[in-house]
Write a protein that holds these residues in place. Structure first.
Motif, PDB file in Angstrom:
ATOM      1  N   ALA A  59      -0.243 -33.457  12.123  1.00 52.52           N
ATOM      2  CA  ALA A  59       0.859 -32.705  11.513  1.00 52.52           C
ATOM      3  C   ALA A  59       0.567 -31.208  11.524  1.00 52.52           C
ATOM      4  CB  ALA A  59       1.101 -33.191  10.094  1.00 52.52           C
ATOM      5  N   ARG A  60      -0.688 -30.850  11.272  1.00 48.90           N
ATOM      6  CA  ARG A  60      -1.072 -29.438  11.272  1.00 48.90           C
ATOM      7  C   ARG A  60      -0.926 -28.838  12.675  1.00 48.90           C
ATOM      8  NH1 ARG A  60      -5.429 -27.193  13.036  1.00 48.90           N
ATOM      9  NH2 ARG A  60      -6.525 -29.196  13.197  1.00 48.90           N
ATOM     10  N   VAL A  61      -1.357 -29.574  13.704  1.00 50.38           N
ATOM     11  CA  VAL A  61      -1.253 -29.082  15.073  1.00 50.38           C
ATOM     12  C   VAL A  61       0.210 -28.954  15.482  1.00 50.38           C
ATOM     13  CG1 VAL A  61      -1.733 -29.622  17.495  1.00 50.38           C
ATOM     14  CG2 VAL A  61      -3.513 -29.948  15.768  1.00 50.38           C
ATOM     15  N   ARG A  62       1.022 -29.946  15.123  1.00 48.97           N
ATOM     16  CA  ARG A  62       2.444 -29.871  15.473  1.00 48.97           C
ATOM     17  C   ARG A  62       3.120 -28.677  14.802  1.00 48.97           C
ATOM     18  NH1 ARG A  62       2.258 -35.648  15.029  1.00 48.97           N
ATOM     19  NH2 ARG A  62       2.983 -35.500  12.866  1.00 48.97           N
ATOM     20  N   GLU A  63       2.784 -28.447  13.539  1.00 50.90           N
ATOM     21  CA  GLU A  63       3.373 -27.307  12.827  1.00 50.90           C
ATOM     22  C   GLU A  63       2.967 -25.990  13.486  1.00 50.90           C
ATOM     23  OE1 GLU A  63       3.608 -25.438   8.282  1.00 50.90           O
ATOM     24  OE2 GLU A  63       2.174 -27.027   8.755  1.00 50.90           O
ATOM     25  N   LEU A  64       1.695 -25.885  13.866  1.00 53.23           N
ATOM     26  CA  LEU A  64       1.215 -24.672  14.528  1.00 53.23           C
ATOM     27  C   LEU A  64       1.983 -24.422  15.818  1.00 53.23           C
ATOM     28  CD1 LEU A  64      -0.891 -22.395  15.122  1.00 53.23           C
ATOM     29  CD2 LEU A  64      -2.282 -24.182  16.224  1.00 53.23           C
ATOM     30  N   LEU A  65       2.078 -25.434  16.668  1.00 49.62           N
ATOM     31  CA  LEU A  65       2.698 -25.240  17.971  1.00 49.62           C
ATOM     32  C   LEU A  65       4.208 -25.072  17.862  1.00 49.62           C
ATOM     33  CD1 LEU A  65       0.590 -27.687  20.167  1.00 49.62           C
ATOM     34  CD2 LEU A  65       0.223 -25.278  19.673  1.00 49.62           C
TER      35      LEU A  65
END
Length: 316
Positions: A59-65
């Motif tokens: 979820a953190r990676v998706r939010e970043l990208l």
């Protein structure tokens, strides 16, 4: 189709820094390097720590990208899946399965790897070992909605005499590995020095439906030096496994591949994956700033051929 970059050459930068920089340089996607944390080779970065990767991490990676308008084209870990040391081979397989698990959590379709080779054994023995061992890996991926892709890099540096050490280097082997459940991560730069026409090979692979991902790297060939050293490169005077003496990798736009025809062939075949720049150019390398400039040169070359696409609500 989106233009992306493989993050492996940017090991000095964090994923957060790459995500902020890439759109400014003209990129829309990342092929995310996921070698084990602590890998020391310049092109073996760990921009995803897949060991213990959780839904919260995803979820953190998706939010970043998402925040930078980026998607993930593939998770990449190119280990030797046929390594002759059973302990090392097991370590490679465990890490590859962790990459598959991370890709599944991220909703990413592809994990890119190598077939590899046990360089102590003849190719015929390696083919039999691959047929026994590797379907378990492709099946593991398929059960999680992920496709394993093998890149066609020869990995001659893995062989003590500089012969191909990744059994995915030719179209004949692409057909064979498809029977094991692998797709193809196509990189045209590896083909000319082997005497393989990159466009003809690409069109064959597209007709076969095995191309899942494309890496954009160029090659520069010195034909006079090839006459001196032969196709396998330097023998007595080689300073490193990659010191072949007659060819070197370049960023797109600084080599001799016809990117207009390659990209057109992808569009003509209805290819719906991405094209990720892989930077291994010794001219535009050595420092982070020169590497980033090489990435800018590649984007300047390819961006006119791959129009910007807008996908509302797109995630990794």
């Amino acid at each position: 189709m989106k233009l992306g970059l493989l993050t492996a050459a940017l090991g000095q930068m964090s994923l957060e820094q790459i995500a902020a920089w890439a759109p400014q340089a003209g990129y829309q996607a990342l092929e995310v390097a996921a070698w084990p944390v602590g890998s020391e080779h310049i092109h073996q970065a760990a921009h995803l720590d897949v060991a213990g990767f959780t839904a919260a991490d995803a979820a953190r990676v998706r939010e970043l990208l998402d925040g930078h308008g980026l998607t993930v084209s593939a998770v990449t870990y190119c280990g030797n899946n046929l390594h002759g040391d059973p302990a090392e081979r097991d370590r490679v397989h465990r890490h590859l399965r962790a990459c598959i698990d991370a890709a599944a959590l991220l909703g990413v379709r592809y994990v890119t790897t190598f077939i590899g080779r046990d360089v102590t054994l003849p190719i015929a023995d390696n083919l039999r070992q691959a047929e026994q061992r590797l379907p378990a890996l492709t099946g593991y991926a398929a059960d999680r909605g992920v496709k394993l892709l093998a890149e066609n890099c020869p990995m001659e540096g893995w062989h003590p005499d500089g012969y191909p050490a990744n059994l995915a280097y030719s179209p004949e082997l692409w057909d064979w590995m498809a029977g094991l459940g692998f797709g193809l991560a196509y990189d045209p730069s590896h083909l000319p020095w082997l005497g393989i026409d990159p466009l003809d090979a690409l069109e064959h692979a597209l007709r076969s439906g095995i191309v899942g991902h494309v890496q954009a790297k160029d090659i520069q060939i010195d034909e006079r030096a090839r006459t001196r050293y032969g196709v396998f490169g330097k023998t007595a005077g080689r300073a490193s496994p990659t010191d072949v003496g007659w060819w070197r990798y370049r960023v797109p736009g600084r080599g001799q591949l016809d990117w207009n025809r390659i990209i057109d062939a992808l569009y003509a075949a209805g290819y719906d994956g991405d094209v990720a720049v892989e930077h291994e150019d010794p001219v535009w390398g050595g420092t982070l700033e020169r590497t980033l400039q090489g990435m800018r040169i590649a984007a300047h070359t390819l961006r006119p051929l791959i129009p910007i696409t807008t996908t509302p609500g797109a995630g990794p």
